[in-house]
Design an enzyme around this catalytic site. Structure first.
Site, short mmCIF file in Angstrom:
data_model
loop_
_atom_site.label_atom_id
_atom_site.label_comp_id
_atom_site.label_asym_id
_atom_site.label_seq_id
_atom_site.Cartn_x
_atom_site.Cartn_y
_atom_site.Cartn_z
N TYR A 76 0.84 -1.20 0.00
CA TYR A 76 0.00 0.00 0.00
C TYR A 76 0.87 1.25 0.00
CZ TYR A 76 -3.79 -3.16 1.48
OH TYR A 76 -4.70 -4.19 1.57
N GLY A 102 -14.03 -5.44 1.88
CA GLY A 102 -15.03 -4.92 0.95
C GLY A 102 -16.46 -5.18 1.35
N ALA A 161 -18.96 -3.12 -0.52
CA ALA A 161 -18.91 -3.18 -1.98
C ALA A 161 -18.57 -1.83 -2.59
CB ALA A 161 -20.23 -3.71 -2.54
N LYS A 162 -17.44 -1.28 -2.17
CA LYS A 162 -16.95 0.01 -2.67
C LYS A 162 -17.92 1.17 -2.38
CE LYS A 162 -14.44 -2.21 -6.47
NZ LYS A 162 -14.25 -2.30 -7.94
N GLY A 163 -18.77 0.98 -1.37
CA GLY A 163 -19.73 2.02 -1.03
C GLY A 163 -21.10 1.79 -1.63
N LEU A 174 -23.08 -0.55 -1.02
CA LEU A 174 -23.97 -1.05 0.03
C LEU A 174 -24.03 -0.10 1.22
CD1 LEU A 174 -22.97 -4.81 -0.12
CD2 LEU A 174 -25.27 -3.89 -0.54
N LYS A 216 -25.12 5.78 0.91
CA LYS A 216 -25.10 6.52 -0.36
C LYS A 216 -25.03 5.56 -1.55
CE LYS A 216 -22.52 10.32 1.83
NZ LYS A 216 -22.22 9.66 3.12
#
Length: 306
Positions: free
Chosen positions: A51, A198, A201-203, A205, A208
Site C-alpha cells: 500500500y 469490501g 462493496a466500494k460504497g 452497500l 449513499k
C-alpha cells in the site's frame, strides 16, 4: 464491541475493523481516524507493505506508537515492489518473505506483527517454501499468527490442508456472495476465520449506495448489470430505518456466518468511519432480513479466479 477468535489462536478481533489502505498520506488525518476507531473498540488494523509502496505502513506505525498494546496489527507480504519505479511483481519466496518482515517491522516501528498474511497466491507457487517461511517467523517470535489474503478457492484449499493458517482475507459482501458457495463452510469446519474485506462493496452497500452505483458501476459489478445494481440499491433502501442504517446492514450481513471473524472496511475520513460505527447501535440482524437480502441478490460463484 464484541470480539471473535481468529481460528484457534489467542487473537480476538473486533467484529468490525479498519482497513488502512485508504487512509491517505496526511499523518494527522490518518491518526485521527485510527484513534477514533480504537476509542470505539475496534482493535484490528489491516495494512500491507504494498500500500503506497510502504508509506501506508509508516503512517499506521506512527499513529499507533502510543497505543500499540491496543492493536492487533495485520500486514501482508508477497509483492516485490520498487518504490521508485512504482512497479511490483509476485514473489512468495522464503527469501523475500524474510526480508519483507524486517522491512515492515521497521516501517511500522514495532518488533512483532500479530497477523502476517500472504498477499495473494497462485496454485503454481512453491507453497511448502512459503509456509516454511511463515512458520520460521512464528518460531522466531516476529509474528504471532499467519494467514493468506486470497479469493482463489483452489489456493485456499491447499493452505487449509498444508498449513497452520488461522485466517483467510477475502472479498465478501451481499453483492459478492461467492464465498458462501465454496469457502465459508469449509473454513469454519477447519476452524479458520474469514476477514471479510469490501463489506460495503466500494460504497454501493452504504447509505449513499445509489449515488455510488451511478458513479462507479456504469459497466456493472461482477455478474450484475448497471441497471440491476441500481434496482438492487433502491430495494435495499427499504431496509434503512431507525433500527439500522444501510452501512450497518452491510456489515451485519457478512458477520452472519460463523466463519467470519471481522468485517474489514476502509475509511478515508472520520465521517466515513462514524457511518460504519453506527453498526454498534443497531438492532441484531434477523434471519428473516438475512434471507430477504439473499433472495434479492444472486449466489454467484468463482469463475476466473481459481
Amino acid at each position: 464491541m464484541n470480539k471473535r477468535q481468529l481460528g484457534n489462536s489467542d487473537l480476538h478481533v473486533s467484529e468490525i475493523s479498519l482497513g488502512c489502505m485508504n487512509l491517505g498520506k496526511e499523518e494527522t488525518k490518518a491518526k485521527d481516524i485510527i484513534d477514533r476507531a480504537l476509542d470505539a473498540g475496534i482493535n484490528y488494523l489491516d495494512t500491507a507493505d504494498l500500500y503506497d509502496f510502504g508509506e501506508n505502513e509508516k503512517i499506521v506505525g506512527k499513529a499507533i506508537q502510543h497505543r500499540r498494546q491496543d492493536v492487533i496489527l495485520g500486514t501482508k507480504v508477497g509483492n516485490h515492489f520498487d518504490k521508485e519505479k512504482k512497479d511490483w511483481h509476485w514473489d512468495p519466496s522464503k527469501e523475500h518473505i524474510k526480508k519483507g518482515i524486517k522491512d515492515s517491522l521497521q516501517r511500522l516501528q514495532t518488533d512483532y506483527i500479530d497477523l502476517y498474511q500472504l498477499h495473494g497466491g497462485t496454485i503454481d507457487d512453491n507453497m511448502e517454501e512459503t509456509i516454511e517461511a511463515f512458520e520460521d517467523l512464528k518460531q522466531e517470535g516476529l509474528i504471532r499468527e499467519y494467514g493468506i489474503s486470497s479469493i482463489r478457492p483452489n489456493v485456499i484449499r491447499e493452505y487449509v490442508e498444508r498449513s497452520s493458517i488461522v485466517s483467510v482475507m477475502m472479498q465478501y459482501n451481499a453483492f459478492d456472495r461467492r464465498p458462501e458457495e465454496e469457502m465459508l463452510d469449509l473454513l469454519h469446519t477447519n476452524n479458520i476465520s474469514v476477514l471479510a474485506r469490501g463489506p460495503l462493496a466500494k460504497g454501493m452497500l452504504s447509505n449513499k449506495g445509489a449515488k455510488v452505483v451511478e458513479s462507479k458501476a456504469r459497466d456493472g459489478f461482477l455478474e450484475y448489470s448497471y441497471e440491476e445494481m441500481l434496482a438492487l440499491t433502491e430495494k435495499l433502501e427499504d431496509y434503512a430505518n431507525e433500527e439500522r442504517t444501510l452501512n450497518a446492514l452491510a456489515l451485519q450481513y457478512v458477520l452472519h456466518h460463523p466463519a467470519v471473524a471481522t468485517a474489514v472496511f476502509g475509511a478515508s475520513s472520520v465521517e466515513q468511519l462514524e457511518e460504519n460505527l453506527e453498526f454498534l447501535e443497531s438492532a441484531p440482524l434477523t434471519e428473516q432480513i438475512f434471507g430477504e437480502i439473499q433472495a434479492l441478490t444472486n449466489p454467484i460463484t468463482y469463475q476466473k479466479h481459481r
